[in-house]
Design an enzyme around this catalytic site. Structure first.
Site, PDB file in Angstrom:
ATOM      1  N   LYS A  64      -3.412  -3.287   8.483  1.00  0.00           N
ATOM      2  CA  LYS A  64      -3.292  -4.741   8.419  1.00  0.00           C
ATOM      3  C   LYS A  64      -2.386  -5.110   7.259  1.00  0.00           C
ATOM      4  O   LYS A  64      -2.273  -4.374   6.290  1.00  0.00           O
ATOM      5  CB  LYS A  64      -4.675  -5.363   8.215  1.00  0.00           C
ATOM      6  CG  LYS A  64      -5.450  -5.498   9.515  1.00  0.00           C
ATOM      7  CD  LYS A  64      -5.028  -6.737  10.290  1.00  0.00           C
ATOM      8  CE  LYS A  64      -5.696  -6.764  11.659  1.00  0.00           C
ATOM      9  NZ  LYS A  64      -5.113  -7.774  12.532  1.00  0.00           N
TER      10      LYS A  64
ATOM     11  N   ASP B 290       0.880  -1.162   0.000  1.00  0.00           N
ATOM     12  CA  ASP B 290       0.000   0.000   0.000  1.00  0.00           C
ATOM     13  C   ASP B 290       0.918   1.213   0.000  1.00  0.00           C
ATOM     14  O   ASP B 290       1.603   1.488   0.976  1.00  0.00           O
ATOM     15  CB  ASP B 290      -0.874  -0.044   1.259  1.00  0.00           C
ATOM     16  CG  ASP B 290      -1.756   1.191   1.423  1.00  0.00           C
ATOM     17  OD1 ASP B 290      -1.564   2.170   0.680  1.00  0.00           O
ATOM     18  OD2 ASP B 290      -2.627   1.169   2.313  1.00  0.00           O
TER      19      ASP B 290
ATOM     20  N   ASP C   4      -4.251  -1.634  -1.974  1.00  0.00           N
ATOM     21  CA  ASP C   4      -3.015  -2.402  -2.166  1.00  0.00           C
ATOM     22  C   ASP C   4      -2.733  -2.653  -3.627  1.00  0.00           C
ATOM     23  O   ASP C   4      -3.596  -3.137  -4.361  1.00  0.00           O
ATOM     24  CB  ASP C   4      -3.128  -3.741  -1.437  1.00  0.00           C
ATOM     25  CG  ASP C   4      -3.209  -3.533   0.055  1.00  0.00           C
ATOM     26  OD1 ASP C   4      -2.181  -3.211   0.653  1.00  0.00           O
ATOM     27  OD2 ASP C   4      -4.328  -3.641   0.616  1.00  0.00           O
TER      28      ASP C   4
ATOM     29  N   TYR D 270       0.704   0.133  15.079  1.00  0.00           N
ATOM     30  CA  TYR D 270      -0.265  -0.158  14.034  1.00  0.00           C
ATOM     31  C   TYR D 270      -0.023   0.681  12.781  1.00  0.00           C
ATOM     32  O   TYR D 270      -0.017   1.902  12.829  1.00  0.00           O
ATOM     33  CB  TYR D 270      -1.682   0.087  14.548  1.00  0.00           C
ATOM     34  CG  TYR D 270      -2.709  -0.231  13.510  1.00  0.00           C
ATOM     35  CD1 TYR D 270      -2.940  -1.553  13.151  1.00  0.00           C
ATOM     36  CD2 TYR D 270      -3.409   0.760  12.864  1.00  0.00           C
ATOM     37  CE1 TYR D 270      -3.858  -1.862  12.187  1.00  0.00           C
ATOM     38  CE2 TYR D 270      -4.343   0.465  11.896  1.00  0.00           C
ATOM     39  CZ  TYR D 270      -4.559  -0.852  11.558  1.00  0.00           C
ATOM     40  OH  TYR D 270      -5.461  -1.150  10.587  1.00  0.00           O
TER      41      TYR D 270
ATOM     42  N   GLY E 217      18.699  -5.932   0.034  1.00  0.00           N
ATOM     43  CA  GLY E 217      18.818  -7.249  -0.592  1.00  0.00           C
ATOM     44  C   GLY E 217      17.586  -8.129  -0.510  1.00  0.00           C
ATOM     45  O   GLY E 217      17.427  -9.051  -1.300  1.00  0.00           O
TER      46      GLY E 217
ATOM     47  N   TYR F 232      -1.953  -4.547  18.706  1.00  0.00           N
ATOM     48  CA  TYR F 232      -1.169  -3.741  17.765  1.00  0.00           C
ATOM     49  C   TYR F 232      -2.002  -2.693  17.040  1.00  0.00           C
ATOM     50  O   TYR F 232      -1.592  -2.117  16.060  1.00  0.00           O
ATOM     51  CB  TYR F 232      -0.438  -4.655  16.765  1.00  0.00           C
ATOM     52  CG  TYR F 232       0.664  -5.422  17.432  1.00  0.00           C
ATOM     53  CD1 TYR F 232       1.908  -4.836  17.636  1.00  0.00           C
ATOM     54  CD2 TYR F 232       0.445  -6.705  17.901  1.00  0.00           C
ATOM     55  CE1 TYR F 232       2.912  -5.515  18.287  1.00  0.00           C
ATOM     56  CE2 TYR F 232       1.449  -7.405  18.548  1.00  0.00           C
ATOM     57  CZ  TYR F 232       2.680  -6.808  18.741  1.00  0.00           C
ATOM     58  OH  TYR F 232       3.680  -7.482  19.386  1.00  0.00           O
TER      59      TYR F 232
ATOM     60  N   ARG G 111     -10.143  -0.089  10.747  1.00  0.00           N
ATOM     61  CA  ARG G 111      -9.026   0.121  11.676  1.00  0.00           C
ATOM     62  C   ARG G 111      -8.318  -1.176  12.052  1.00  0.00           C
ATOM     63  O   ARG G 111      -7.681  -1.260  13.105  1.00  0.00           O
ATOM     64  CB  ARG G 111      -9.526   0.865  12.931  1.00  0.00           C
ATOM     65  CG  ARG G 111     -10.055   2.237  12.567  1.00  0.00           C
ATOM     66  CD  ARG G 111     -10.614   3.045  13.692  1.00  0.00           C
ATOM     67  NE  ARG G 111     -11.238   4.259  13.143  1.00  0.00           N
ATOM     68  CZ  ARG G 111     -10.557   5.360  12.808  1.00  0.00           C
ATOM     69  NH1 ARG G 111      -9.274   5.431  13.000  1.00  0.00           N
ATOM     70  NH2 ARG G 111     -11.181   6.385  12.270  1.00  0.00           N
TER      71      ARG G 111
HETATM   72  C1  F6R Z   1      -7.934  -0.828   7.770  1.00  0.00           C
HETATM   73  C2  F6R Z   1      -7.669   0.516   7.254  1.00  0.00           C
HETATM   74  C3  F6R Z   1      -8.633   1.584   7.550  1.00  0.00           C
HETATM   75  C4  F6R Z   1      -8.036   2.606   8.511  1.00  0.00           C
HETATM   76  C5  F6R Z   1      -9.053   3.699   8.858  1.00  0.00           C
HETATM   77  C6  F6R Z   1      -8.448   4.768   9.760  1.00  0.00           C
HETATM   78  O1  F6R Z   1      -6.908  -1.697   7.453  1.00  0.00           O
HETATM   79  O2  F6R Z   1      -6.676   0.748   6.606  1.00  0.00           O
HETATM   80  O3  F6R Z   1      -9.847   1.073   8.042  1.00  0.00           O
HETATM   81  O4  F6R Z   1      -7.600   1.975   9.676  1.00  0.00           O
HETATM   82  O5  F6R Z   1      -9.524   4.316   7.683  1.00  0.00           O
HETATM   83  O6  F6R Z   1      -7.332   5.291   9.118  1.00  0.00           O
HETATM   84  P1  F6R Z   1      -6.476   6.521   9.697  1.00  0.00           P
HETATM   85  O7  F6R Z   1      -6.097   6.132  11.099  1.00  0.00           O
HETATM   86  O8  F6R Z   1      -5.333   6.584   8.755  1.00  0.00           O
HETATM   87  O9  F6R Z   1      -7.368   7.711   9.650  1.00  0.00           O
HETATM   88 MG    MG Z   2      -3.915   2.268   3.295  1.00  0.00          MG
HETATM   89 MG    MG Z   3      -5.025  -2.366   2.289  1.00  0.00          MG
END
Ligand code: F6R
Ligand code: MG
Ligand code: MG
Length: 364
Positions: free
Chosen positions: A231, A11, A53, A228, A103, A347, A265
């Site tokens: 994921k 990502d 991704d 964090y 590497g 995490y 999240r």
């Molecule tokens: C889950 C994901 C999203 C973010 C959410 C909060 O893997 O990527 O659900 O966790 O949008 O994102 P932030 O903390 O960047 O505002």
């Molecule tokens: Mg993202």
């Molecule tokens: Mg993703």
């Protein structure tokens, strides 16, 4: 001919938020991989995406964990992250955890699934990619493909599969691994892989000749980074037909949208919805988690495809069920089991909130 299939994902910035990949980012990756192909570094490539991704699918003759191939992927992601930064895309460069490449991509942030094999007279492979979930999400589908005769008729009917398969399972928390032979050790294996947040199937081999059948990405991004950072949305390669599960047996487990960890999240359980490429942008509550399947034939190292395998009305019922389950789970709001159990929240950003409450507790 021995060919290596490298599937490497990262990502490098979402559009908008964490929902999709910007077309300019995809074009940048395609241009760089085209150059690499012209230079003879790789045989062929395809650039896809699921949610935020980007997936690089590459074929070459340099074997797995090759510094040149991993370095190429790293350079592509770096360059794409620059484009993402110019466009102020969300979380630009979020999966590129280190400044310099040394590497191998292990521990650097991107997810990697690779396999090397002698190309068969005909070589069908399915490359899966999922967003808003984690590598353990492949455990149940892989078990069904390679160890469940109610999913894979070939385990019963095809003499070359009848002996069963061997699974390598990684304990991603204690950093150790173990192998299981199925069907005879199926119950032992299930005792572990039913806990997909910790035990992850890394690879599957045909027992009769040790031939590689499937490989997943298992890099636990959130643990690598120590905090964090999203994921570690996973990828997986599965070889099909002629001594492996048929294409239809490889896809069949996804007709059931099983509950996986991730979603909003990285903190929620939700159904894994199989979708066509055009629907590979999770929007509702940043989800629900979704999976695409890219079908290829490899011919002398070249990638014929992909065919969009879940673009099929036969998976409509799985999508409907996933939507119904998503409604049901969502109504739990911040309560378990929609929200993940305590050990899985370690995490996420929750510990920061809990720290603030620490001083307010009185002994009972
Ligand atoms: C889950 C994901 C999203 C973010 C959410 C909060 O893997 O990527 O659900 O966790 O949008 O994102 P932030 O903390 O960047 O505002
Ligand atoms: Mg993202
Ligand atoms: Mg993703």
């Amino acid at each position: 001919m021995k060919v290596t299939l490298s599937v490497i994902k990262a990502d490098v910035g979402g559009f908008p938020g964490h929902s999709s990949v910007h077309p300019d980012v995809i074009l940048t990756a395609e241009d760089l991989l085209e150059e690499a192909r012209e230079d003879g570094k790789i045989f062929d490539y395809y650039v896809g995406h699921v949610g935020d991704d980007m997936i690089l699918v590459m074929t070459h003759d340099k074997f797995i964990e090759n510094p040149e191939i991993h370095g190429l992927a790293w350079d592509v992601f770096k360059e794409c992250a620059e484009v993402a930064k110019e466009l102020k895309l969300y979380g630009a460069g979020q999966d590129l955890l280190k400044d310099t490449f040394s590497g191998n991509l292990k521990g650097m942030g991107p997810g990697v699934a690779e396999m090397s094999f002698e190309e068969r007279p005909s070589e069908p492979v399915i490359v899966f990619a999922a967003d808003k979930t984690e590598p353990g999400a492949w455990n149940m589908p892989l078990f069904k493909m390679f160890a469940d005769p109610f999913n894979t008729a070939g385990l019963v009917f095809d003499p070359s599969m009848h002996d069963g398969f061997e699974f390598e399972v990684h304990d991603v928390k204690a950093h150790r691994k173990v192998r299981f032979r199925t069907p005879e050790e199926m119950y032992d294996m299930l005792a572990l892989i039913g806990q997909p947040g910790r035990y992850v199937i890394k690879s599957v081999f045909r027992k009769s000749d040790g031939e590689v059948a499937a490989v997943t990405s298992t890099d636990l991004l959130n643990q690598i980074a120590g905090k964090y950072v999203g994921k570690d949305d996973p990828v997986m390669i599965v070889r099909a037909q002629h001594g492996f599960p048929a294409v239809g047996e490889v896809l069949e487990p996804f007709a059931f949208p099983h509950l996986v960890q991730g979603w909003m999240r990285g903190s929620h359980n939700g159904p894994l919805m199989p979708v066509a490429f055009r629907d590979a942008h999770p929007t509702r509550f940043d989800g629900p988690p979704r999976v695409i399947a890219m079908g290829f034939q490899i011919a002398n190292g070249m990638l014929e495809g992909p065919v969009d395998m879940f673009d099929d009305p036969a998976f409509d019922r799985a999508r409907e069920l996933a939507n119904a389950v998503a409604d049901y789970m969502r109504r739990h709001g911040p309560f378990e089991p929609h929200r993940l159990a305590e050990n899985e929240m370690e995490y996420t950003t929750l510990p920061e909130v809990l720290k603030k409450l620490e001083g307010r507790f009185q002994p009972l």
